[in-house]
Enzyme design. Structure first.
Site, mmCIF file in Angstrom:
data_model
loop_
_atom_site.group_PDB
_atom_site.id
_atom_site.type_symbol
_atom_site.label_atom_id
_atom_site.label_comp_id
_atom_site.label_asym_id
_atom_site.label_seq_id
_atom_site.Cartn_x
_atom_site.Cartn_y
_atom_site.Cartn_z
ATOM 1 N N GLU A 202 0.394 -0.147 0.056
ATOM 2 C CA GLU A 202 -0.422 -0.081 1.269
ATOM 3 C C GLU A 202 -1.692 0.730 1.061
ATOM 4 O O GLU A 202 -2.775 0.332 1.487
ATOM 5 C CB GLU A 202 0.382 0.517 2.425
ATOM 6 N N HIS B 130 11.978 1.620 10.467
ATOM 7 C CA HIS B 130 11.206 0.423 10.809
ATOM 8 C C HIS B 130 10.979 0.270 12.312
ATOM 9 O O HIS B 130 10.563 -0.787 12.760
ATOM 10 C CB HIS B 130 11.914 -0.832 10.297
#
Length: 333
Positions: A63, A132
């Site tokens: 990322e 998550h």
């Protein structure tokens, strides 16, 4: 009558990306699995086949790396759409989002715009536990230099994504994975190639006179359900879909509170320093405060990292019954 069709949020997002890639050759999409696999959530289905390797780019699982590439590309005049597989993973790249993208236009006195969109699912999905399931609306909404949008319906998703891609500021678009497969009615106008929703404007999804419910993302649907339940008991809720977290449209909320004299905010995020907390504070500080007949009430996610067990997860996310309870509490019924 104008044609109205059912469109899922997934298809609305796909439509928006397709139209904007076609409209402006500077637009490109990058992220994990966005190209050959058609997207981890199939949001970019068909786009790699149609536009090729230069416009739809599969990245390594890094990322910080691909967000940095995207920010640099935006500084150099392209218009990247950077997908995070979940916003929890945007933490790997938060230096790029905040320190590079958000601050640059201001620090360069406007000479370096950073037209980039960071998008992907935010907040709790189902059965994916704490790592998550976090909502980052308050985190990104905290930072000047960013615009932050949080769609609910298919129309929101399409109109806000197109507006975000065309905006010259960095935009964080917080989608919801559990909404991707949900169909919504979409007007003929919303299906046109020039349909955009202005960033920074809330939408009244339901008119009401007794209490104002303010929400964003998936909980807007819960508010609509709660409003339907309460209507059977003679309580008319005005439901406001914020659509944008930053800049925040407090005027629409104020006008509604002046009418209903009661305010309940609903969100999937944590209570402390949350979106609801900000809305309550703004109402407290503004002229609408004098119209409140009861304290404003927040309905939020539980103040814990999301548990894995389904029964615990259900109790951590605001349900329709929680909203109904909060409304009755504030109306003293």
């Amino acid at each position: 009558a104008a044609a109205v069709s059912q469109v899922t949020v997934r298809d609305a997002l796909n439509q928006a990306l397709d139209e904007e890639l076609e409209r402006d050759e500077r637009v490109f999409l990058l992220g994990e699995e966005v190209a050959q696999y058609d997207g981890a959530y199939k949001i970019s289905r068909g786009l790699w086949k149609k536009y090729g390797d230069k416009r739809v780019i599969d990245t390594p699982i890094s990322e910080m790396g691909f967000a940095g590439i995207a920010v640099g590309a935006a500084m150099a005049g392209l218009r990247p759409v950077c997908e995070f597989m979940t916003f929890n993973f945007s933490m790997q790249a938060i230096d790029q989002v905040i320190n590079s993208a958000a601050k640059t236009c201001y620090m360069s006195a406007g000479s370096i715009p950073v037209p980039i969109v960071f998008r992907g699912p935010n907040g709790a999905s189902a059965g994916v536990a704490a790592q998550h399931s976090q909502c980052f609306a308050a985190w990104y909404g905290h930072c000047p230099g960013l615009k932050v949008v949080s769609p609910w319906s298919a129309e929101d998703a399409k109109g806000l994504l197109k507006a975000s891609i065309r905006d010259d500021n960095p935009v964080v678009m917080l989608e919801n994975e559990l909404l991707y497969g949900v169909p919504f009615e979409m007007s003929e106008q919303a299906q046109s190639k020039e349909f955009v929703i202005p960033i920074g404007k809330a939408k009244i999804e339901r008119q009401g006179t007794h209490v104002t419910l303010v929400s964003h993302s998936r909980p807007v649907g819960h508010c609509m359900e709660a409003a339907a339940v309460l209507a059977k008991e003679g309580v008319e809720c005005e439901v406001i879909n914020m659509r944008t977290i930053r800049p925040m449209d407090i005027e629409t909320v104020e006008a509604s509170v002046v009418k209903t004299n009661h305010l309940v905010t609903v969100e999937g995020g944590w209570p402390q320093f949350g979106v609801g907390a900000e809305i309550c504070a703004r109402i407290m500080e503004g002229s609408a405060f004098n119209y409140l007949d009861a304290p404003a009430v927040r309905v939020t996610g539980a103040d814990v990292p999301m548990p894995y067990a389904k029964i615990l997860e259900d109790n951590c996310i605001p349900q329709v019954k929680d909203i109904v309870f909060a409304v009755k509490k504030t109306l003293n019924i």
